[in-house]
Design a protein around this motif. Structure first.
Motif, PDB file in Angstrom:
ATOM      1  N   ARG A   1       7.021   6.936 -10.239  1.00 12.77           N
ATOM      2  CA  ARG A   1       7.142   8.120  -9.384  1.00 12.77           C
ATOM      3  C   ARG A   1       5.867   8.953  -9.480  1.00 12.77           C
ATOM      4  O   ARG A   1       5.143   8.895 -10.475  1.00 12.77           O
ATOM      5  N   ASN A   2       5.628   9.694  -8.421  1.00 11.10           N
ATOM      6  CA  ASN A   2       4.459  10.562  -8.342  1.00 11.10           C
ATOM      7  C   ASN A   2       4.661  11.778  -9.236  1.00 11.10           C
ATOM      8  O   ASN A   2       5.638  12.513  -9.092  1.00 11.10           O
ATOM      9  N   LEU A   3       3.737  12.006 -10.165  1.00  9.93           N
ATOM     10  CA  LEU A   3       3.778  13.184 -11.031  1.00  9.93           C
ATOM     11  C   LEU A   3       3.115  14.406 -10.404  1.00  9.93           C
ATOM     12  O   LEU A   3       3.290  15.509 -10.904  1.00  9.93           O
ATOM     13  N   GLY A   4       2.340  14.203  -9.318  1.00  5.92           N
ATOM     14  CA  GLY A   4       1.680  15.319  -8.649  1.00  5.92           C
ATOM     15  C   GLY A   4       0.522  15.858  -9.477  1.00  5.92           C
ATOM     16  O   GLY A   4       0.196  15.344 -10.524  1.00  5.92           O
ATOM     17  N   PRO A   5      -0.122  16.912  -9.035  1.00  6.90           N
ATOM     18  CA  PRO A   5       0.229  17.658  -7.831  1.00  6.90           C
ATOM     19  C   PRO A   5      -0.302  17.029  -6.548  1.00  6.90           C
ATOM     20  O   PRO A   5       0.161  17.343  -5.460  1.00  6.90           O
TER      21      PRO A   5
ATOM     22  N   SER B   1      -5.426   7.041  -6.517  1.00  7.46           N
ATOM     23  CA  SER B   1      -5.481   8.496  -6.537  1.00  7.46           C
ATOM     24  C   SER B   1      -4.176   9.028  -7.103  1.00  7.46           C
ATOM     25  O   SER B   1      -3.110   8.437  -6.878  1.00  7.46           O
ATOM     26  N   GLY B   2      -4.253  10.143  -7.833  1.00  8.15           N
ATOM     27  CA  GLY B   2      -3.054  10.787  -8.336  1.00  8.15           C
ATOM     28  C   GLY B   2      -2.632  10.302  -9.709  1.00  8.15           C
ATOM     29  O   GLY B   2      -3.388   9.615 -10.415  1.00  8.15           O
ATOM     30  N   ARG B   3      -1.385  10.680 -10.063  1.00  8.40           N
ATOM     31  CA  ARG B   3      -0.820  10.335 -11.368  1.00  8.40           C
ATOM     32  C   ARG B   3       0.595   9.805 -11.164  1.00  8.40           C
ATOM     33  O   ARG B   3       1.348  10.336 -10.344  1.00  8.40           O
ATOM     34  N   ALA B   4       0.955   8.799 -11.951  1.00  6.13           N
ATOM     35  CA  ALA B   4       2.276   8.181 -11.846  1.00  6.13           C
ATOM     36  C   ALA B   4       2.920   8.069 -13.213  1.00  6.13           C
ATOM     37  O   ALA B   4       2.237   7.895 -14.222  1.00  6.13           O
ATOM     38  N   LEU B   5       4.238   8.146 -13.222  1.00  9.19           N
ATOM     39  CA  LEU B   5       5.008   7.839 -14.417  1.00  9.19           C
ATOM     40  C   LEU B   5       5.754   6.547 -14.135  1.00  9.19           C
ATOM     41  O   LEU B   5       6.627   6.498 -13.261  1.00  9.19           O
ATOM     42  N   PHE B   6       5.372   5.492 -14.862  1.00  9.01           N
ATOM     43  CA  PHE B   6       6.010   4.187 -14.726  1.00  9.01           C
ATOM     44  C   PHE B   6       7.110   4.055 -15.772  1.00  9.01           C
ATOM     45  O   PHE B   6       6.915   4.426 -16.931  1.00  9.01           O
ATOM     46  N   THR B   7       8.226   3.521 -15.379  1.00  7.73           N
ATOM     47  CA  THR B   7       9.248   3.058 -16.304  1.00  7.73           C
ATOM     48  C   THR B   7       9.177   1.538 -16.255  1.00  7.73           C
ATOM     49  O   THR B   7       9.352   0.935 -15.192  1.00  7.73           O
ATOM     50  N   VAL B   8       8.876   0.926 -17.404  1.00  9.83           N
ATOM     51  CA  VAL B   8       8.734  -0.527 -17.505  1.00  9.83           C
ATOM     52  C   VAL B   8       9.618  -0.974 -18.657  1.00  9.83           C
ATOM     53  O   VAL B   8       9.299  -0.701 -19.828  1.00  9.83           O
TER      54      VAL B   8
ATOM     55  N   PHE C   1       0.870  -1.171   0.000  1.00  6.38           N
ATOM     56  CA  PHE C   1       0.000   0.000   0.000  1.00  6.38           C
ATOM     57  C   PHE C   1       0.908   1.222   0.000  1.00  6.38           C
ATOM     58  O   PHE C   1       1.691   1.411   0.930  1.00  6.38           O
ATOM     59  N   ASN C   2       0.848   2.026  -1.064  1.00 10.48           N
ATOM     60  CA  ASN C   2       1.705   3.207  -1.186  1.00 10.48           C
ATOM     61  C   ASN C   2       0.895   4.481  -1.057  1.00 10.48           C
ATOM     62  O   ASN C   2      -0.212   4.582  -1.583  1.00 10.48           O
ATOM     63  N   ASP C   3       1.486   5.462  -0.408  1.00 13.79           N
ATOM     64  CA  ASP C   3       0.917   6.798  -0.286  1.00 13.79           C
ATOM     65  C   ASP C   3       2.090   7.769  -0.374  1.00 13.79           C
ATOM     66  O   ASP C   3       2.748   8.056   0.616  1.00 13.79           O
ATOM     67  N   PHE C   4       2.379   8.234  -1.595  1.00  8.11           N
ATOM     68  CA  PHE C   4       3.498   9.147  -1.834  1.00  8.11           C
ATOM     69  C   PHE C   4       2.940  10.564  -1.973  1.00  8.11           C
ATOM     70  O   PHE C   4       2.324  10.888  -2.987  1.00  8.11           O
TER      71      PHE C   4
END
Length: 113
Positions: free
Chosen positions: A89-93, A58-65, A33-36
């Motif tokens: 990684r979290n793209l925010g905001p 919730s939020g937006r992420a940039l995955f490198t796969v 369970f992640n909350d960044f």
């Protein structure tokens, strides 16, 4: 026998942040369970010998796969194949909140960076 695992058994404080390995409960999966809340927050490059499924709550992420980059947002699910290097990684905001399902009763992680 069914198992009920209270939040105090896996979470760090009041946040939905922590992990549960399924082996003690006879489950064939483990969960992170992640909350960044910090923009750019997320795990380093790594891989597993099993698939990992990411549920973006919730939020937006940039995955490198592997050699690809994938942008994912709330409501989407990203599935990474076994032995594929990945990170996100979290793209925010806003905070990035994910549930990451490991197709294994215990975590097996090879950190690559």
């Amino acid at each position: 026998m069914a198992h009920v695992i209270d939040k105090e058994g896996w979470a760090e404080g009041d946040r939905w942040h922590g992990e549960m390995q399924g082996m003690p409960y006879g489950a064939g999966i483990s969960i992170v369970f992640n909350d960044f809340d910090r923009i750019g927050g997320g795990p380093r490059l790594h891989k597993h010998p099993y698939p990992e499924t990411f549920i973006i709550r919730s939020g937006r992420a940039l995955f490198t796969v592997g050699d690809s980059e994938i942008e994912a947002s709330a409501g989407q699910i990203v599935v990474v194949p076994a032995d594929m290097p990945h990170k996100f990684r979290n793209l925010g905001p806003e905070p990035l909140i994910t549930i990451d399902v490991h197709a294994s009763e215990k975590f097996i992680t090879e950190w690559l960076e």
